[in-house]
Design a protein around this motif. Structure first.
Motif, PDB file in Angstrom:
ATOM      1  N   LYS A  89       0.840  -1.198   0.000  1.00  0.00           N
ATOM      2  CA  LYS A  89       0.000   0.000   0.000  1.00  0.00           C
ATOM      3  C   LYS A  89       0.878   1.253   0.000  1.00  0.00           C
ATOM      4  O   LYS A  89       0.614   2.211  -0.739  1.00  0.00           O
ATOM      5  N   ARG A  90       1.915   1.233   0.814  1.00  0.00           N
ATOM      6  CA  ARG A  90       2.833   2.369   0.851  1.00  0.00           C
ATOM      7  C   ARG A  90       3.515   2.542  -0.510  1.00  0.00           C
ATOM      8  O   ARG A  90       3.703   3.656  -0.980  1.00  0.00           O
ATOM      9  N   GLU A  91       3.877   1.420  -1.139  1.00  0.00           N
ATOM     10  CA  GLU A  91       4.546   1.485  -2.437  1.00  0.00           C
ATOM     11  C   GLU A  91       3.636   2.101  -3.497  1.00  0.00           C
ATOM     12  O   GLU A  91       4.054   2.982  -4.261  1.00  0.00           O
ATOM     13  N   ILE A  92       2.385   1.645  -3.560  1.00  0.00           N
ATOM     14  CA  ILE A  92       1.463   2.162  -4.568  1.00  0.00           C
ATOM     15  C   ILE A  92       1.168   3.636  -4.319  1.00  0.00           C
ATOM     16  O   ILE A  92       1.115   4.440  -5.256  1.00  0.00           O
ATOM     17  N   ASP A  93       1.004   4.026  -3.059  1.00  0.00           N
ATOM     18  CA  ASP A  93       0.799   5.440  -2.736  1.00  0.00           C
ATOM     19  C   ASP A  93       2.005   6.270  -3.178  1.00  0.00           C
ATOM     20  O   ASP A  93       1.860   7.357  -3.753  1.00  0.00           O
ATOM     21  N   PHE A  94       3.203   5.755  -2.923  1.00  0.00           N
ATOM     22  CA  PHE A  94       4.420   6.475  -3.287  1.00  0.00           C
ATOM     23  C   PHE A  94       4.534   6.636  -4.807  1.00  0.00           C
ATOM     24  O   PHE A  94       4.896   7.705  -5.308  1.00  0.00           O
ATOM     25  N   ARG A 116      -1.034 -11.221  -3.080  1.00  0.00           N
ATOM     26  CA  ARG A 116      -1.083 -10.730  -4.458  1.00  0.00           C
ATOM     27  C   ARG A 116      -2.499 -10.299  -4.820  1.00  0.00           C
ATOM     28  O   ARG A 116      -2.696  -9.246  -5.433  1.00  0.00           O
ATOM     29  N   LYS A 117      -3.484 -11.096  -4.441  1.00  0.00           N
ATOM     30  CA  LYS A 117      -4.871 -10.763  -4.766  1.00  0.00           C
ATOM     31  C   LYS A 117      -5.299  -9.466  -4.089  1.00  0.00           C
ATOM     32  O   LYS A 117      -5.927  -8.595  -4.714  1.00  0.00           O
ATOM     33  N   LYS A 118      -4.944  -9.314  -2.815  1.00  0.00           N
ATOM     34  CA  LYS A 118      -5.332  -8.113  -2.075  1.00  0.00           C
ATOM     35  C   LYS A 118      -4.613  -6.884  -2.622  1.00  0.00           C
ATOM     36  O   LYS A 118      -5.220  -5.819  -2.795  1.00  0.00           O
ATOM     37  N   SER A 119      -3.327  -7.032  -2.921  1.00  0.00           N
ATOM     38  CA  SER A 119      -2.561  -5.912  -3.464  1.00  0.00           C
ATOM     39  C   SER A 119      -3.036  -5.556  -4.861  1.00  0.00           C
ATOM     40  O   SER A 119      -3.072  -4.379  -5.237  1.00  0.00           O
ATOM     41  N   ALA A 120      -3.404  -6.569  -5.645  1.00  0.00           N
ATOM     42  CA  ALA A 120      -3.927  -6.309  -6.983  1.00  0.00           C
ATOM     43  C   ALA A 120      -5.235  -5.536  -6.910  1.00  0.00           C
ATOM     44  O   ALA A 120      -5.524  -4.696  -7.763  1.00  0.00           O
ATOM     45  N   GLY A 121      -6.035  -5.804  -5.885  1.00  0.00           N
ATOM     46  CA  GLY A 121      -7.275  -5.045  -5.705  1.00  0.00           C
ATOM     47  C   GLY A 121      -6.998  -3.583  -5.448  1.00  0.00           C
ATOM     48  O   GLY A 121      -7.681  -2.701  -5.981  1.00  0.00           O
ATOM     49  N   LEU A 122      -5.967  -3.305  -4.646  1.00  0.00           N
ATOM     50  CA  LEU A 122      -5.575  -1.912  -4.400  1.00  0.00           C
ATOM     51  C   LEU A 122      -5.047  -1.279  -5.677  1.00  0.00           C
ATOM     52  O   LEU A 122      -5.329  -0.116  -5.971  1.00  0.00           O
ATOM     53  N   ARG A 123      -4.294  -2.056  -6.450  1.00  0.00           N
ATOM     54  CA  ARG A 123      -3.781  -1.558  -7.729  1.00  0.00           C
ATOM     55  C   ARG A 123      -4.921  -1.162  -8.650  1.00  0.00           C
ATOM     56  O   ARG A 123      -4.890  -0.108  -9.288  1.00  0.00           O
ATOM     57  N   LEU A 124      -5.953  -2.005  -8.733  1.00  0.00           N
ATOM     58  CA  LEU A 124      -7.073  -1.707  -9.618  1.00  0.00           C
ATOM     59  C   LEU A 124      -7.826  -0.460  -9.170  1.00  0.00           C
ATOM     60  O   LEU A 124      -8.283   0.334  -9.986  1.00  0.00           O
ATOM     61  N   SER A 125      -7.952  -0.285  -7.852  1.00  0.00           N
ATOM     62  CA  SER A 125      -8.702   0.871  -7.351  1.00  0.00           C
ATOM     63  C   SER A 125      -7.994   2.183  -7.660  1.00  0.00           C
ATOM     64  O   SER A 125      -8.633   3.225  -7.807  1.00  0.00           O
ATOM     65  N   THR A 126      -6.659   2.131  -7.788  1.00  0.00           N
ATOM     66  CA  THR A 126      -5.902   3.347  -8.086  1.00  0.00           C
ATOM     67  C   THR A 126      -5.524   3.430  -9.558  1.00  0.00           C
ATOM     68  O   THR A 126      -4.847   4.379  -9.974  1.00  0.00           O
ATOM     69  N   ARG A 127      -5.899   2.418 -10.340  1.00  0.00           N
ATOM     70  CA  ARG A 127      -5.642   2.363 -11.789  1.00  0.00           C
ATOM     71  C   ARG A 127      -4.153   2.308 -12.122  1.00  0.00           C
ATOM     72  O   ARG A 127      -3.732   2.761 -13.183  1.00  0.00           O
TER      73      ARG A 127
END
Length: 242
Positions: free
Chosen positions: A131-136, A196-207
């Motif tokens: 989550k921190r990585e995707i936000d960054f 991976r599934k949970k992180s991929a969900g966060l990835r999709l929400s942020t595009r």
């Protein structure tokens, strides 16, 4: 268009406003700006008469716009291991017009198998790290990253009756004594799959885009491929494979 598409960028703005300590001014999020190319990551920031307007070519661009506003006009700075967010009594909402056009569609990182600091060992990250990585990455206007969680449970999900998960409390059945694969997994394959599934969900929400990496991880999948191949060959010769 439903206003729900703007919910996450709007929440990001609200969260940062609270961190700054300033009341949230009137804001508007849209995909309507003649200087912004539709369908791209381009974005604009416009403010006047106490109102801030964010426009972009897609949802990801709206995240970029929010983080750009706080960095450019509120002196915030973004770092992977912690942000600098100065306190303010109010947020600037006058005489602002900023437009960003991206020359490159793909802007991102590829993680190599560094065996050193936690920052460079993505295979050992948990969900909070991802989550921190995707936000960054959004704060730095990156558009893709490698969702590198280590070995994938591809075969277990596709062929659960043929390729079981390896044991969590011991080496795999095919492990050879005193070889590279005779160790008990530090992080179970079941957990990696869920992560991976949970992180991929966060990835999709942020595009954010996350292409599949190839290389060192593929070697880890070879035992699963061998199990499947063996069962398949047995099926061809009339054994148990169904």
């Amino acid at each position: 268009m439903s206003d729900s598409v703007f919910e996450l960028p709007r929440q990001a703005f609200s969260d940062l406003s609270q961190r700054v300590g300033a009341p949230v001014p009137e804001t508007e999020f849209s995909f309507d700006d003649p200087e912004v190319r539709a369908g791209t990551d381009d974005f604009s920031i416009t403010a006047g008469q106490g109102k801030i307007r964010f426009a972009a070519g897609n949802v990801r661009g709206l995240f970029y716009a929010v983080y750009e506003y706080f960095e450019r006009y509120c002196d915030c700075r973004w770092f992977w291991d912690g942000d600098i967010v100065p306190k303010r009594k109010t947020l600037p909402a006058e005489n602002i017009r900023y437009v960003k056009h991206f020359r490159l569609k793909y802007r991102g990182l590829r993680y190599f198998a560094h065996r050193s600091l936690h920052r460079f060992q993505a295979e050992h990250w948990d969900f909070a790290d991802w989550k921190r990585e995707i936000d960054f990455l959004l704060k730095k206007h990156f558009s893709f990253f490698m969702l590198r969680t280590g070995q994938d449970d591809i075969f277990q999900k596709a062929f659960p009756d043929v390729v079981p998960y390896p044991p969590e409390d011991g080496p795999a059945p095919e492990a050879q004594d005193r070889s590279y694969n005779d160790r008990t997994e530090l992080i179970s394959l079941q957990y990696r799959g869920k992560l991976r599934k949970k992180s991929a969900g966060l990835r999709l929400s942020t595009r954010a885009d996350a292409p599949r990496g190839h290389g060192a991880d593929d070697a880890l999948v070879q035992p699963d491929a061998a199990r499947f191949s063996g069962a398949f060959q047995a099926g061809i010769h009339g054994a148990e494979f169904q």
